[in-house]
Structures are given as C-alpha cells and as structure tokens.
Design a protein around this motif. Structure first.
Motif, PDB file in Angstrom:
ATOM      1  N   HIS A 183       2.487  42.343  23.946  1.00 17.51           N
ATOM      2  CA  HIS A 183       3.704  42.142  24.437  1.00 17.51           C
ATOM      3  C   HIS A 183       3.944  40.736  24.187  1.00 17.51           C
ATOM      4  O   HIS A 183       4.964  40.167  24.882  1.00 17.51           O
ATOM      5  CB  HIS A 183       3.887  42.467  26.013  1.00 17.51           C
ATOM      6  CG  HIS A 183       3.705  44.076  26.252  1.00 17.51           C
ATOM      7  ND1 HIS A 183       4.587  44.967  25.757  1.00 17.51           N
ATOM      8  CD2 HIS A 183       2.549  44.850  26.578  1.00 17.51           C
ATOM      9  CE1 HIS A 183       4.259  46.090  26.145  1.00 17.51           C
ATOM     10  NE2 HIS A 183       2.700  46.059  26.370  1.00 17.51           N
ATOM     11  N   ALA A 186       7.726  39.600  23.659  1.00 14.51           N
ATOM     12  CA  ALA A 186       8.496  40.058  24.779  1.00 14.51           C
ATOM     13  C   ALA A 186       8.135  39.327  26.098  1.00 14.51           C
ATOM     14  O   ALA A 186       8.709  39.660  27.109  1.00 14.51           O
ATOM     15  CB  ALA A 186       8.715  41.433  24.745  1.00 14.51           C
ATOM     16  N   LYS A 191       8.981  33.695  27.808  1.00 16.55           N
ATOM     17  CA  LYS A 191      10.589  33.136  27.482  1.00 16.55           C
ATOM     18  C   LYS A 191      10.792  32.379  28.477  1.00 16.55           C
ATOM     19  O   LYS A 191      11.680  31.512  28.047  1.00 16.55           O
ATOM     20  CB  LYS A 191      11.177  34.397  27.718  1.00 16.55           C
ATOM     21  CG  LYS A 191      11.160  35.584  26.615  1.00 16.55           C
ATOM     22  CD  LYS A 191      11.865  36.842  26.970  1.00 16.55           C
ATOM     23  CE  LYS A 191      11.735  37.703  25.870  1.00 16.55           C
ATOM     24  NZ  LYS A 191      12.544  39.020  25.932  1.00 16.55           N
TER      25      LYS A 191
END
Length: 694
Positions: A183, A186, A191
């Motif tokens: 992941h 994502a 982020k």
C-alpha cells in the motif's frame, strides 16, 4: 531588514485584522529579536511571560522570511492545545491578515507521527484472541471506517477507540515496510508527509522532532521529517521555532532512550518465524523467546516487595542484569538480518516487490535488534555506561495483569541536540513563558545566554551553542496591582509531618475558596493529596460545586469552571496549558513546591553525575531538582493572570519557601511583589476588590 518589516506589520496590519489589537512593548521587543535571528541565523532563547503574545511574535517574522526565501519554517510545540490553536486560529487569521503582504498565499499543515495514521497493511490481520467483546466491536468499527477514510487520521474517527485497539491498525517507524509495502502509494502517513513538503509553516510536536533525530542517528537519513533548508545546503532545516522549550530536554531524553517490554522484545522472534520453513530461524526465535522470558521473570523478581495498595516505584539497575545469553542470541539475529540486507542489496536494480518487502523487514529487524542490544549492554554493565540510566518499572494493565518493562535514558541529550538540531539548522528560536531559573536576568535586553546564571539550566539541558543569545521581556501585567502572593504562616513542614501538612492544606483550600466565592483552581503535586482535598471540600457546606480531575474529561471540567463559580482540584496536567481568564478563576492554591519525585531514576542519575563532578552531595538537587520545581511553580502560578483585567490570589502552602535559604530566590522568580503571610490578609485583599468582596 526583516525586523523593520516585522514591526511595520505589527503597527499597521495587525490592528486592522484584529479589532482592539494594539502592539505591546514586550511583544515588539521580542519579535524584533526573533526577526534578527531568523534573518541572520543562530540560536535565540526568548522568554515572554503570559500575555506577551509570543505566538504572533515568532510567527510573523518567520512567515515573512519563509515567504521571501520560499522555504518552510518548522514550528515545534509540546501540547495538543497549542498545536490546535496554531492550525485552527492563529495561522488562518494571519493568512487573512497578511494576504496583501506576502508574495504567495500562506500555506500550513500539522504533521503527526506515523502511529497517528491508519496502516492499510494491518487491516487484513484478524482480531487477536485476547480482545474483549467491546474491543472487538471497536476494531470492527475501525475497519469499517478504514474503507472510506481519505486521511487515515485517528482524530477523524467517528468514535473513540482504546489505544490498544488502535495499535492493531497502526505501526511505528520500526514496523513500516516503506516502499516494500503493498500500500506504499496509498500510504496515509506518506501522503501527510508529502503534503508537508511544500507548505510555508509546518507544525509538529517534540515527539516527532526527536523521533526524527533518533532515526537519523541510526540511518543517516531524513526519513520522518522533510528537509526544509535549501537544496544545495548541508543543513537539514532552515528556521526552527521551538515553543514550550522548557520541556524539550526531558522529552528528548524519552525519545533517545528506550522502553523494552515483553511484547517489544518478541518482535524479533516474530520476524524470524515469518519464514516458516527455515528451521534455523525458527529455532533461534524459540531460544530468544525463552531467554527473554527468563530475563523478564528475573527483572520482576528483582523488584522490592510493596505493601498492598502501595505503588511500585521504579527500581534503578545498579549491579547489572544477567542478560548476556539474550544478547548473544540477539547478535545472531542481527547478523542474520544484516546478511539478508547485504544479499538483497547486492541484487542491484533487479529487486522485485517480494525482495523489497523482505529487505525492508530485515532492515527494520536489524535496527531494532541493535538498539535493544545497546540498552541491554548498558543494563548488564551499568558501571561502564555512566552517561545512561537503566531502571525496571512495573505497572498493572487494564486487565489487572502486572507488566514489567526495562527503561533506559541518555542523560546528556544536550550533546545530541547540539549536533542534530542546532548544527543542522540555520536559525533556531526557543520560546517559553518560563525559561529562566535563579536570579532574574536584565529584562528587555538581548545578551549572551552565558552572561547570566538565569539561563544556565536551560543551556545545559539543551546543549545550546556558546554563541546563543537570550532575551527575557517584562510582563505586560501589573502584578503588584492585579495579584497577591499569599504564603500562610503556621504551615508545618511536609517532610517532617505529612499528616499535619495535609490537614493544613485542606483547610487553606477551603478558606481560600470561601474568600474567592468559588472560582478556585487547586493544584496538587500528588493524586493522593488532590483526592483528599476534594473529599474534604465535598464534606463541607459550600455553595459551589467541587470538581476533581478524573471525574470528567478535561474539557468538561474547564467548561464547568467557566459556566459557574466552582473549585477544581487537579494535578500534573493542569499546571500548564490551562487558560481560564476573567472571573472563572481568581484564586490558585498550590500545595507545595513541585519537586521531582524522590525515586525518579533520571533525576537520581543526573544528581549522581553532579556529585561525582563536584563532590557536593547537594549539587544535583541545586542543578536539577530546584530549577525544575521553580519552572513548574511559575507555570502553575501562571494560570491566574491571563489578561490586563484579570486579578486574584496565588496561595502556596509550602512553608519551605520562607524557611529555607533557596525560598527567597524562588519567590523573586515568581515576580509577584504584593505578598501576604496570613489567610486573614488574603481575605482582606479580596474584600478590598469591591464593596461586595467580589
């Protein structure tokens, strides 16, 4: 010049943005000094008492310089309350106020540690068998939320979940597989960090700063926080503002130390057993588990017996722990991890997703094992690690099970901060309402920190460079007219007669609250004394509610204080960060000087070093305990006067302030010239405020 531009903003722009705002002398002196440091570089200690307006004093010049250079200013705080104030109030208001003064719109964000974000790699793992029914429900709720959340931020959960449940869906840096994770693209934590890369103001807490420094010392990479210095610069950060800086040293010790638990020690065996077909690794894992279990039993047995209901104090390790066998096994595990890392790195560019995952897991395992081994070495041979302190701590978890952990701390964090913070930052401003101890420095004058003993303690704590400058500005409040310091005579010594002292404190709190007609914040140095005072007050015929920390959430207690005249009994966390201006609180009662606990292993070890250096058995008390108690007392008393219209009384019950030689210096440091020695004089002072006594 940045200083002149900053003062122009305060004189011309801010009064338009905030109706009723007017620059204050101390604030202007402070912001000019900060502007010079931000522009020219170096380190500045900046003490501004409550009401000075420190936040705007450092934000405005830092923002102006960041806008000019296109770089990011790092603002570091200790409390959640201040972080929320910055990102929800101060920065949005400044963005609006400075919109015509900046080249580009002001941007900012709050960056949290990795464990505050959901790890999507954990959501496929089932619920452990040891969870209760309620905890299983909470975990299912987290998993449902995980399918729709856009940020993964724990604070955005629509429900409250226990830490133990959240831990199952988050990871620390040592567990993160980074680009080996399925992941990775994502990743919520990744982020959040990417969002922080381009903002002009990045708000973080000390825990994140020191976690970054700790990982950087191990990896030589800036993994947790982004680099904010110029691309061609050898520095890591451009401008760093450290607010609430008086707490930075102790938080640094926490993050540059370790807390080894049985669960943490088992992580390496989990990694070893991940390859279920490798007999050698499975056998090594079993040996590590057995050796660790034996060590933890011996640690538990080494704790002194306590009577029922008595709290187990930390047990400092002085003679060494028998952990050689475990260290040898950990060396084998570290060598295996290093072998795997070297083998995969040797493949060069042909590394696939599976190999990368294996590589990151092995890197994490090697780093974790080597850190554990380091602290076990210090526990085995404490005499050979004089710069460290090791102790055993026992606590009972929420299921009533005793949990033992091995704790270690680096004593001289100043050397690390000198190398990893000050030497790697172009400009550092360290701000707080309480930085000075001992004799007060000349106010409103910039000086070298080394020229006044008032700055000595914070210099030593943080390892400040010799070129550090310092500035303490005068309070904007008239304490002589607005406040009274009451030191009631007749109190017995709390060391010689604890029961007599406790009875006296309860009486003082009651009499003060009656004189103040409620509106009293009683601050205690122990939970025991807090609860005793609350019980005493609730047995009396008082005309106002008696609140006690722990009965309700903190926010509810503060709201209740604002809603109607009340008395709030509280301890540690209410000594700082509590803002109850106006008529909500007109009396602060403090039971005694907030000296560190006698059994505190860190303070004990620091005191031992002071004794070894000076031959004076009181040197450690003067160098460590007294400065900490002085700063904490100033913080507690600082809950009273929060604006020019506030007024009230601070009552300190500790007779040592008037009977001991150090007391005069502490009293002077409080900066409250109007003083009384009796409760009768205190009542007269209240009565003189108005004909009705209010």
């Amino acid at each position: 010049m940045l200083a002149s531009r900053t003062t122009d903003i305060f004189a011309r722009v801010l009064p338009r943005a905030w109706p009723g705002y007017a620059p204050r002398d101390g604030q202007m002196t402070l912001t000019r000094a900060i502007a010079e440091t931000v522009q020219n570089g170096g380190a500045l200690l900046a003490e501004g008492p409550c009401g000075t307006g420190k936040t705007l004093a450092y934000l405005v010049p830092a923002i102006l310089e960041a806008d000019r250079t296109g770089r990011t200013v790092l603002v570091v705080t200790e409390s959640i309350a201040l972080q929320e104030q910055l990102v929800q109030l101060d920065l949005p208001q400044l963005a609006n106020a400075l919109s015509r003064e900046l080249r580009e719109p002001l941007t900012w964000t709050l960056l949290k540690g990795r464990s505050n974000y959901l790890c999507q790699n954990t959501t496929s793992v089932g619920a452990p068998s040891f969870l209760s029914a309620d905890e299983r429900d909470e975990l299912r709720a987290v998993d449902t939320w995980a399918r729709t959340t856009e940020t993964g931020d724990r604070l955005e959960l629509p429900m409250i979940v226990r830490d133990g449940v959240w831990d199952l869906r988050s990871v620390e840096s040592d567990e993160c597989l980074r680009d080996g994770c399925d992941h990775f693209d994502a990743c919520f934590a990744r982020k959040a960090k990417a969002k922080a890369e381009g903002v002009r103001v990045l708000v973080i807490n000390y825990h994140l700063l020191f976690a970054h420094i700790s990982v950087r010392r191990e990896t030589l990479q800036d993994i947790i926080l982004p680099k904010t210095a110029g691309k061609d610069s050898d520095l890591t950060w451009d401008t760093v503002i450290c607010d609430e800086a008086h707490k930075a040293g102790d938080i640094a010790r926490e993050f540059m130390g370790c807390d080894l638990t049985e669960r943490g020690a088992a992580k390496v065996s989990v990694w070893l057993k991940r390859d279920g077909k490798n007999v050698e690794r499975i056998d090594l894992a079993a040996q590590i588990e057995q050796a660790a279990a034996r060590l933890w039993r011996e640690m538990r047995d080494s704790l002194p017996d306590v009577r029922p209901g008595q709290q187990q104090e930390p047990h400092r390790v002085r003679d060494g722990l028998p952990a050689e066998h475990l260290v040898g096994l950990l060396d084998r595990a570290a060598a295996l991890a290093a072998k795997i890392v070297d083998a995969i790195r040797g493949l060069g560019s042909v590394i696939g997703p599976d190999e990368r995952k294996t590589l990151r897991a092995a890197e994490n395992a090697e780093r974790s094992v080597r850190r554990t081994r380091f602290w076990l070495d210090a526990a085995i041979y404490p005499a050979e690690a004089p710069g460290h302190v090791i102790w055993i701590e026992s606590q009972t978890d929420r299921r009533g099970v005793e949990r033992v952990k091995l704790c270690g701390r680096l004593l001289d964090v100043g050397a690390v901060l000198r190398d990893e913070l000050f030497a790697r930052s172009r400009a550092v401003v360290l701000s707080s309402a309480t930085l000075t101890t001992g004799p007060l420095p000349a106010l409103n004058q910039i000086q070298r920190a080394s020229d006044s003993d008032a700055w000595h303690w914070i210099q030593q704590q943080l390892g400040l460079p010799a070129t550090t400058t310092a500035l303490a500005v005068a309070s904007p409040f008239d304490f002589g007219a607005q406040a009274l310091l009451c030191l009631p005579a007749g109190m017995v010594d709390p060391i010689r007669d604890r029961e007599g002292f406790d009875v006296g404190v309860c009486e003082v709190v009651e009499q003060t609250a009656r004189a103040a007609r409620g509106r009293t914040l009683a601050l205690f140095t122990s939970k025991r004394m807090m609860q005793r005072a609350a019980a005493h007050l609730r047995e009396r015929p008082l005309n106002f509610p008696v609140l006690c920390q722990g009965d309700q959430p903190r926010s509810h207690l503060l709201a209740a204080m604002k809603a109607q005249p009340s008395i709030l009994c509280a301890t540690a966390s209410f000594w700082t960060g509590v803002d109850l201006p106006g008529e909500s609180v007109v009396a602060i009662v403090i039971d005694k000087m907030p000296f560190p606990l006698m059994g505190d292993p860190v303070i004990g070890a620091l005191s031992d070093l002071a004794f070894a250096r000076t031959g004076d058995r009181w040197a450690g008390w003067r160098e460590e305990s007294l400065p900490r108690a002085t700063l904490a007392l100033r913080q507690g008393a600082g809950r009273l006067i929060r604006s020019v219209s506030d007024w009230g009384v601070v009552v300190v019950c500790d007779p040592r302030l008037t009977s001991k030689s150090y007391g005069a210096g502490v009293i002077k440091n409080l900066g409250m010239p109007a003083q009384a020695r009796s409760l009768a004089a205190m009542r007269q002072w209240f009565a003189a405020r108005s004909p009705s006594g209010t």
